[in-house]
Design an enzyme around this catalytic site. Structure first.
Site, mmCIF file in Angstrom:
data_model
loop_
_atom_site.group_PDB
_atom_site.id
_atom_site.type_symbol
_atom_site.label_atom_id
_atom_site.label_comp_id
_atom_site.label_asym_id
_atom_site.label_seq_id
_atom_site.Cartn_x
_atom_site.Cartn_y
_atom_site.Cartn_z
ATOM 1 N N ARG A 247 -2.088 1.378 -2.147
ATOM 2 C CA ARG A 247 -2.295 1.550 -3.633
ATOM 3 C C ARG A 247 -2.315 3.295 -4.027
ATOM 4 O O ARG A 247 -2.606 4.362 -3.633
ATOM 5 C CB ARG A 247 -3.533 1.003 -4.239
ATOM 6 C CG ARG A 247 -3.771 -0.168 -3.575
ATOM 7 C CD ARG A 247 -2.956 -1.395 -5.385
ATOM 8 N NE ARG A 247 -2.015 -1.206 -4.874
ATOM 9 C CZ ARG A 247 -1.152 -1.998 -3.982
ATOM 10 N NH1 ARG A 247 -1.704 -2.821 -2.946
ATOM 11 N NH2 ARG A 247 0.188 -2.172 -4.307
ATOM 12 N N GLU A 253 -0.007 8.581 -7.896
ATOM 13 C CA GLU A 253 1.387 8.375 -7.472
ATOM 14 C C GLU A 253 0.997 8.042 -9.525
ATOM 15 O O GLU A 253 0.399 7.697 -10.175
ATOM 16 C CB GLU A 253 1.223 6.756 -7.275
ATOM 17 C CG GLU A 253 2.223 6.734 -7.101
ATOM 18 C CD GLU A 253 2.409 5.069 -6.293
ATOM 19 O OE1 GLU A 253 3.245 4.365 -7.495
ATOM 20 O OE2 GLU A 253 2.821 4.992 -5.704
ATOM 21 N N HIS A 271 7.522 5.576 -3.853
ATOM 22 C CA HIS A 271 7.345 4.013 -3.893
ATOM 23 C C HIS A 271 7.806 2.803 -3.718
ATOM 24 O O HIS A 271 8.867 2.219 -3.626
ATOM 25 C CB HIS A 271 6.318 3.607 -5.344
ATOM 26 C CG HIS A 271 5.140 2.213 -5.400
ATOM 27 N ND1 HIS A 271 4.391 2.031 -6.409
ATOM 28 C CD2 HIS A 271 5.083 1.180 -4.797
ATOM 29 C CE1 HIS A 271 3.542 1.234 -5.219
ATOM 30 N NE2 HIS A 271 4.381 0.623 -4.803
#
Length: 305
Positions: A247, A253, A271
């Site tokens: 994740r 992120e 991603h």
């Protein structure tokens, strides 16, 4: 006398999706599609929640308790585009009577492929080599140039043994002849572990000490926040590699530490775990099926709340 057609449920789609998905959504719903693909602001998300029957959000949409407290709430279902739903406050959603669904299974193989790709790239110094060639610095083969590390036969340590972790284990063990060790507080059945040639370890630390490659496959929870800290990095072999396709919240992120940008021994990708045409279409169609089930009065296949 003509019977009036029942109005279709209104649906806000927060980001651009593959054309095939958008077409199907527009056929089934009164769909408000994203035109410019910008991440919706808090105000825009709240406007959608008060004006549409359903919302199809993505990982970029932070549906916090504050956002979900909007009045009057018209939306009845959040059909998330993605398997992870840590960007949604599911406790607040449940309290407000919202159904939340996700899109599991369809992105497992792509994300596992991504993890193996990163493992090979960092071990064989592919990022460095590619930059070397693009810079016009490569003048020909040399016996000692960009010597990397062999992957086949090494020990892979998995932190997390869910669907994606198991898919990585299968590729590593059967494809590269790797020894696979793992830690997971909720391990898969023993027969599946045996099929993958895997060996359970009692703690994360036990995995870190033994592995030549450590691959993270944990959910984003308070327990996994800063999962790999300085103390745990110290436990790894000096020659070991760390792979993270878990994740995004585990590594802040989309922020990237400036120090990482300067390191030649680091491979950085955006991603991309599920970023194939086939999988992104499959994810969209899975979200569509959840929406159709909900508005037909059936139980959505992928309901998480």
């Amino acid at each position: 006398m003509t019977t009036p057609r029942t109005a279709r449920p209104t649906l806000v789609v927060t980001r651009r999706l593959p054309a095939a998905v958008e077409q199907r959504l527009a056929q089934e719903f009164d769909a408000r599609l994203s035109v410019d693909d910008h991440a919706l602001s808090t105000a825009e998300l709240q406007a959608a929640l008060t004006s549409a029957d359903a919302l199809l959000p993505t990982v970029t949409d932070r549906l916090s308790a504050q956002v979900l407290q909007v009045e009057p709430l018209r939306t009845k279902i959040l059909a998330n585009f993605g398997v992870g739903f840590n960007h949604i406050d599911v406790t607040a959603a449940k309290a407000r009577g919202l159904v939340v669904t996700n899109t599991p299974d369809v992105l497992t193989d792509d994300t596992a492929d991504d993890a193996v790709m990163l493992m090979l790239m960092v071990a064989r110094r592919a990022g460095e080599g590619e930059r070397h060639v693009r810079a016009g610095a490569w003048t020909g083969w040399r016996p000692t140039q960009l010597l990397g590390t062999k992957v086949s036969g090494k020990t892979l340590g998995l932190i997390g043994m869910g669907r994606i972790g198991r898919a990585v284990a299968r590729r590593a063990h059967h494809g590269f002849g790797m020894r696979v060790i793992f830690h997971d507080p909720y391990p898969p059945p023993a027969e599946l572990v045996a099929e993958l040639g895997a060996e359970a370890k009692r703690t994360v630390e036990d995995v870190l000490r033994e592995a030549d490659f450590v691959s993270l496959h944990s959910p984003a929870t308070p327990e996994t926040h800063h999962l790999i800290n300085a103390a745990r990095l110290e436990l790894m072999k000096p020659t070991a590699f760390l792979i993270n396709t878990a994740r995004g919240d585990i590594e802040r992120e989309p922020q990237v530490s400036p120090e990482l940008l300067t390191m030649e021994n680091v491979v950085l990708l955006p991603h991309l775990g599920s970023a194939t045409q086939e999988t992104r279409v499959a994810m969209g169609l899975r979200a569509l099926e959840n929406l159709k089930a909900f508005f037909s009065g059936a139980a959505p296949r992928d309901r998480v709340v």
